[in-house]
Write an enzyme that holds these catalytic residues in place. Structure first.
Site, short mmCIF file in Angstrom:
data_model
loop_
_atom_site.label_atom_id
_atom_site.label_comp_id
_atom_site.label_asym_id
_atom_site.label_seq_id
_atom_site.Cartn_x
_atom_site.Cartn_y
_atom_site.Cartn_z
N LYS A 67 0.89 -1.29 0.10
CA LYS A 67 -0.11 -0.04 0.03
C LYS A 67 0.89 1.39 0.18
CE LYS A 67 -4.51 -1.63 0.07
NZ LYS A 67 -5.41 -1.39 -1.06
N SER A 290 -3.45 -12.10 3.94
CA SER A 290 -3.59 -12.29 2.69
C SER A 290 -2.40 -12.87 1.91
CB SER A 290 -4.02 -10.83 2.36
OG SER A 290 -2.98 -9.94 2.31
#
Length: 341
Positions: A67, A290
């Site tokens: 991110k 994830s």
């Protein structure tokens, strides 16, 4: 030719190729970019697989998640378009935490007030890190779901002057970060020898940007999207609660480019936890939930006869240390807390 050689070289490689004899970043944002690829030979051998399993370690970013890329590019884009001004604009963004940490980094360097809106059930570690980096944190009631997250963001937007919401789910700059940086990195570092790319889908920026770039270089590269079994929205199912932080929002983001995706694989929260632990215990790769989902999907692909001998590259979005206070570390945390001397 020179432009192509420089593709995917942002971050550490550009620093090392400096022509002035120094290899010193002028600030930490210069390190956002290139991350290494690593093979998972022990898992491959243990499972008897005839494939090449490769992970892209995004926790090599300055603040340890993929991110950082999107956060930095979205803020740059907003500045280029005159939408935000340092010292004036307050940035507000709903986030599962990692994007918030990435925005906090850019806000520190560029001089923005930042408010992260985070669901209360998400990793305490991420909330702590956002605050530690100087961001303000507003929590929402997890029982009220994603709508509450958006409603709180809208409320802050109306209450605070000069607010800008980056809208990661609708922001094309989020995709551009991965088309410009992540995709070229993977292509160059595999020498173009990639058959399948696997990534979970949160905002849709990573898989859309990387998928678009890899398809441009070789239309035969297969792009595989991973989403939670409990919330298979992209597959056409109903949204539901799950524990794979960072992927599987209860809607399909507008920036998600379905045209570059060849296959969707669903993975349960339990499968994700099991495989995140496999990464740690069998490969020494300390990655998040994830990342476990990406490995689980990749192993399903690797078991297919049609994929024998192929190179499967999966993206590991964040490091495991960010989830110490989550269910991922629940058992070992309890064990350590109860230890005596």
């Amino acid at each position: 030719m020179e432009m192509e050689m420089n593709e995917g070289r942002r971050g550490v490689p550009s620093l090392l190729s400096s022509s002035n004899g120094e290899h010193i970043a002028s600030d930490v944002t210069e390190l956002i970019g290139w991350t290494p690829l690593v093979e998972m030979k022990k898992i491959k051998e243990k499972d008897g697989l005839n494939v090449r399993l490769v992970g892209k370690l995004e926790f090599y970013q300055p603040l340890s998640s993929v991110k950082d890329r999107g956060a930095f590019r979205m803020i740059e884009d907003a500045e280029e378009r005159g939408l935000i001004t340092p010292g004036v604009t307050t940035i507000v963004e709903p986030t599962s935490g990692n994007l918030g940490i990435g925005i906090a980094l850019a806000a520190i360097r560029k001089g923005y007030r930042f408010i992260a809106v985070i669901p209360a059930q998400y990793s305490l570690d991420k909330q702590i890190l956002c605050r530690y980096l100087g961001a303000e944190v507003v929590l929402t009631d997890p029982a009220k779901g994603f709508d509450e997250l958006l409603a709180k963001t809208e409320q802050l937007k109306n209450e605070i002057p000069n607010v800008h919401v980056l809208e990661q789910f609708n922001n094309q700059a989020n995709v551009d970060a991965h088309f410009t940086w992540t995709g070229p990195e993977i292509w160059r570092d595999t020498g173009g020898k990639i058959d399948i790319f696997v990534a979970g889908t949160g905002s849709g920026g990573t898989i859309s940007g990387v998928g678009k770039y890899l398809k441009m270089k070789n239309p035969n590269v297969k792009i595989v999207c991973v989403e939670p079994t409990e919330s298979p929205v992209i597959s056409g199912g109903n949204a539901g609660p799950h524990k794979i932080q960072g992927i599987g929002p209860p809607f399909i983001p507008s920036i998600f480019d379905r045209s570059v995706v060849d296959e969707i694989i669903t993975v349960s929260s339990d499968e994700s936890m099991v495989n995140a632990k496999r990464l740690a215990k069998e490969e020494g790769i300390l990655a998040g939930i994830s990342s476990g989902a990406a490995l689980a999907a990749s192993l399903k692909l690797a078991a297919k006869e049609e994929n024998k001998g192929k190179t499967i590259v999966m993206l590991f979005p964040s490091g495991g240390e960010r989830y110490i206070n989550s269910v991922l570390f629940e058992d070992v945390k309890e064990e350590c807390v109860n230890m005596t001397f």
